[in-house]
Design a protein around this motif. Structure first.
Motif, short mmCIF file in Angstrom:
data_model
loop_
_atom_site.label_atom_id
_atom_site.label_comp_id
_atom_site.label_asym_id
_atom_site.label_seq_id
_atom_site.Cartn_x
_atom_site.Cartn_y
_atom_site.Cartn_z
N UNK A 147 0.84 -1.21 0.00
CA UNK A 147 0.00 0.00 0.00
C UNK A 147 0.87 1.26 0.00
N UNK A 148 1.97 1.23 0.75
CA UNK A 148 2.88 2.38 0.79
C UNK A 148 3.53 2.61 -0.57
N UNK A 149 3.95 1.54 -1.22
CA UNK A 149 4.55 1.66 -2.55
C UNK A 149 3.53 2.21 -3.55
N UNK A 150 2.31 1.71 -3.49
CA UNK A 150 1.25 2.21 -4.37
C UNK A 150 0.99 3.70 -4.14
N UNK A 151 0.95 4.11 -2.87
CA UNK A 151 0.72 5.52 -2.54
C UNK A 151 1.83 6.40 -3.10
N UNK A 152 3.09 5.99 -2.88
CA UNK A 152 4.21 6.79 -3.38
C UNK A 152 4.19 6.88 -4.90
N UNK A 153 3.91 5.77 -5.56
CA UNK A 153 3.88 5.79 -7.02
C UNK A 153 2.78 6.72 -7.53
N UNK A 154 1.61 6.66 -6.92
CA UNK A 154 0.51 7.55 -7.32
C UNK A 154 0.90 9.01 -7.12
N UNK A 155 1.48 9.33 -5.96
CA UNK A 155 1.92 10.70 -5.69
C UNK A 155 2.96 11.14 -6.72
N UNK A 156 3.90 10.26 -7.04
CA UNK A 156 4.97 10.60 -7.98
C UNK A 156 4.43 10.84 -9.38
N UNK A 157 3.46 10.06 -9.80
CA UNK A 157 2.92 10.18 -11.15
C UNK A 157 1.92 11.33 -11.28
N UNK A 158 1.31 11.74 -10.17
CA UNK A 158 0.30 12.81 -10.22
C UNK A 158 0.82 14.15 -9.75
#
Length: 166
Positions: A147-158
């Motif tokens: 979940x943490x990796x998913x959150x960081x990736x979403x933040x990075x891409x958006x």
């Protein structure tokens, strides 16, 4: 709370633990601790140059590292000795623990890279995470890590990444 005094910044020892063993330990300047996020700065602590193909960490690089007591990741801003931003290297970890002058962080194998311009965002070491056995031995921690990796990736891409560090 600022960690600076007339004598300069306070010092801490960052201890990165992986699979129950100390992977690396290095001194860092404690820049701030607001009770949830701890920010330190240290020179590249690795031996020599580490070339990942998409970025090189090398002697002289400076890491401003953000750790959270309530989040399952850390974010490391990587700059050259001259101050040019290379990008952000993110470790998926258990929440950080600061005891006295020792900042202990348990690495859970998953990582994320975000280049300085935000155009290169990549998940790293998912094979190591799967091989670690964590999903079987501690499913709750494994789920928090993913979940943490998913959150960081979403933040990075958006383009919501920098809000983490302000």
């Amino acid at each position: 709370m600022s960690a600076n005094s007339a004598e300069g910044p306070a010092r801490v020892e960052v201890v990165l633990v992986k699979a129950g063993r100390t992977k690396i330990r290095y001194p860092a300047d404690l820049l701030s601790d607001d009770g949830a996020r701890i920010t330190v700065r240290a020179p590249w602590a690795g031996d020599g140059t580490r070339d990942f193909g998409f970025v090189r960490f090398e002697p002289g690089d400076v890491f401003t590292e953000h750790y959270w007591r309530d989040r399952w990741y850390s974010v490391k801003e990587v700059r050259t000795a001259g101050g040019t931003l290379k990008g952000h290297y993110c470790d998926i970890t258990r929440p950080a623990v600061l005891t006295g002058t020792e900042l202990v962080v348990e690495d859970l194998d998953l990582d994320l890279w975000r280049s300085a311009d935000g155009t290169d965002v990549r998940r790293l070491d998912e094979d190591e995470f799967a091989a670690s056995g964590l999903p079987e031995t501690d499913p709750r921690a494994a789920a928090a890590a993913v979940a943490a990796l998913d959150e960081l990736e979403t933040r990075a891409r958006e383009d919501r990444f920098d809000a983490l560090l302000s």
